[in-house]
Design a protein around this motif. Sequence first.
Motif, mmCIF file in Angstrom:
data_model
loop_
_atom_site.group_PDB
_atom_site.id
_atom_site.type_symbol
_atom_site.label_atom_id
_atom_site.label_comp_id
_atom_site.label_asym_id
_atom_site.label_seq_id
_atom_site.Cartn_x
_atom_site.Cartn_y
_atom_site.Cartn_z
ATOM 1 N N GLU A 186 0.837 -1.210 0.000
ATOM 2 C CA GLU A 186 0.000 0.000 0.000
ATOM 3 C C GLU A 186 0.869 1.255 0.000
ATOM 4 O O GLU A 186 0.490 2.291 -0.553
ATOM 5 N N GLY A 187 2.014 1.170 0.653
ATOM 6 C CA GLY A 187 2.892 2.333 0.752
ATOM 7 C C GLY A 187 3.476 2.720 -0.592
ATOM 8 O O GLY A 187 3.670 3.904 -0.879
ATOM 9 N N ALA A 199 1.968 2.313 -3.454
ATOM 10 C CA ALA A 199 0.881 2.988 -4.170
ATOM 11 C C ALA A 199 0.633 4.380 -3.582
ATOM 12 O O ALA A 199 0.378 5.337 -4.325
ATOM 13 N N LEU A 200 0.760 4.520 -2.263
ATOM 14 C CA LEU A 200 0.589 5.841 -1.647
ATOM 15 C C LEU A 200 1.648 6.818 -2.164
ATOM 16 O O LEU A 200 1.344 7.974 -2.485
ATOM 17 N N GLN A 209 3.121 6.723 -4.977
ATOM 18 C CA GLN A 209 2.736 7.065 -6.350
ATOM 19 C C GLN A 209 1.727 8.218 -6.351
ATOM 20 O O GLN A 209 1.880 9.189 -7.086
ATOM 21 N N GLY A 210 0.714 8.095 -5.502
ATOM 22 C CA GLY A 210 -0.330 9.123 -5.464
ATOM 23 C C GLY A 210 0.182 10.447 -4.933
ATOM 24 O O GLY A 210 -0.186 11.519 -5.422
ATOM 25 N N ALA A 211 1.043 10.389 -3.923
ATOM 26 C CA ALA A 211 1.590 11.613 -3.339
ATOM 27 C C ALA A 211 2.373 12.405 -4.388
ATOM 28 O O ALA A 211 2.172 13.614 -4.551
ATOM 29 N N TRP A 212 3.225 11.706 -5.132
ATOM 30 C CA TRP A 212 4.046 12.383 -6.156
ATOM 31 C C TRP A 212 3.169 12.943 -7.273
ATOM 32 O O TRP A 212 3.399 14.046 -7.773
ATOM 33 N N ASN A 234 5.470 -6.567 -6.776
ATOM 34 C CA ASN A 234 4.786 -6.154 -8.007
ATOM 35 C C ASN A 234 4.414 -4.677 -7.989
ATOM 36 O O ASN A 234 4.471 -4.006 -9.024
ATOM 37 N N MET A 235 4.056 -4.162 -6.804
ATOM 38 C CA MET A 235 3.619 -2.756 -6.747
ATOM 39 C C MET A 235 4.762 -1.814 -7.110
ATOM 40 O O MET A 235 4.526 -0.704 -7.609
ATOM 41 N N SER A 254 6.449 -1.898 -9.557
ATOM 42 C CA SER A 254 6.420 -1.590 -10.993
ATOM 43 C C SER A 254 5.764 -0.239 -11.259
ATOM 44 O O SER A 254 6.020 0.377 -12.292
ATOM 45 N N LEU A 255 4.955 0.273 -10.303
ATOM 46 C CA LEU A 255 4.377 1.618 -10.494
ATOM 47 C C LEU A 255 5.475 2.646 -10.740
ATOM 48 O O LEU A 255 5.310 3.562 -11.548
ATOM 49 N N THR A 294 8.592 7.367 -10.841
ATOM 50 C CA THR A 294 8.160 8.025 -9.613
ATOM 51 C C THR A 294 9.200 7.841 -8.507
ATOM 52 O O THR A 294 9.620 6.709 -8.246
#
Lengths: 199, 183
Positions: B63-64, B66-67, B69-72, B92-93, B95-96, B102
């Motif tokens: 989750e971190g 992905a978080l 990713q969203g913050a940036w 796998n995450m 890869s974002l 990012t």
Amino acid sequence: MLAPSGKIDRRELTRALLADRGGMLVIAGLGAPAWDITAIGDSPQNLPLWGGMGGAAMIGLGLALAQPSRRVLVLTGDGEMLMGIGSLATIAHQAPKNLAIVVQDNEHYGETGMQETATRHGTDLATMARGAGIKHTMLVTEAGDVPALVKAAREGDGPFFGVVKVDAGNKPLVLPPREGAILQARMREHLMGPQAHLA
Amino acid sequence: MSHSTVETAPDAQADWPDGIYALLKQYSIRQVALVPDAGHSRLIKRCLGDNELRVVTLTTEEEGIALMQGAWLGGERSVMLMQSSGVGNCINMLSLSSIHRTPMPMIVTMRGDFGEFNPAQVAMGQATQAVLEAMGTLVHRADRPEDVLPTVEASLKLAFNTFRPTATLIGQRVLGAKTFGKD
Ligand SMILES: Cc1ncc(C[n+]2csc(CCOP(=O)(O)OP(=O)(O)O)c2C)c(N)n1
Ligand SMILES: [Mg+2]
């Protein structure tokens, strides 16, 4: 709004959610939700995901915390949401007022050949969200309830979590740009101007 | 044992956690994602006491990613604090970051490393660096207290200047290994 099956059409739902969107930012889960938002109109305010299955809601959280004056909508599939289901507890804990999550629940993994998900067999995502501590939730099965859902997602106090049972039929593919660096940079530029690229 | 927690925590005298906190401020970090580790407890306390830092306690480390990713995406800088076992939850995450380019700096306290007591920590601890590097993360280790701050600073710079995941691995030599009284 209805597919021939009598169920809600996912693209019409997407159109209703995004109509006159103003400053709303949209994260779309990989696969069909990403094609859906692109079919309605590609925009720098969209981040259609090509990967990171299970991460859409948390990307929405990070963005909502960073941009508290913007509404952030996460539009995703039942399979994608199930993979990141713990993030509902994390989101409830942070309680961002500007974040809405809407799941297009076709009860299948559509993108990979229509295998059934757990929601086909009794798993109720809206109940799980409430159990996670998200107070404002909605389960929509009738087209007549879509306007109330749209209002809650667009204007209500977040975090909001909505589940819409949608027709399982596949729609024509409408692909967004595939280069993720462009997708990210265009949203950052939309929010921060050219300065975004000098950060 | 002086107290009843099972995991390791740095010597109360060690001041590098306060130094990391100062670096987070210096580099304008606004969101701190974490799953707690005893080795990070002092730093976590400092972060929780700062109203300008949003501490996001996760249910799982992916989750971190992905978080961050969203913050940036929204123009804020973030970091993740975790223990080495959490790296496996991120694979796998991560890869974002390569999809979107990012910055994703991670500060990882090692287990299964130098003088580990718990067999369960060894598999992931020994795989931590390889797993991160396999996903494109630039990894630097700090195995002496005096190396911690320069290494964290280098990892923050690398992440935000070159747009990629970076990790500082803080070795058990720095953290100390708890032995449940079975030295
Ligand atoms: C980690 C991971 N596992 C599996 C896949 C394969 N995959 C891609 S899309 C998808 C199904 C998505 O289902 P859902 O979110 O319900 O979207 P739908 O297509 O049904 O709208 C799966 C399993 C993947 N991309 N990543
Ligand atoms: Mg589905």
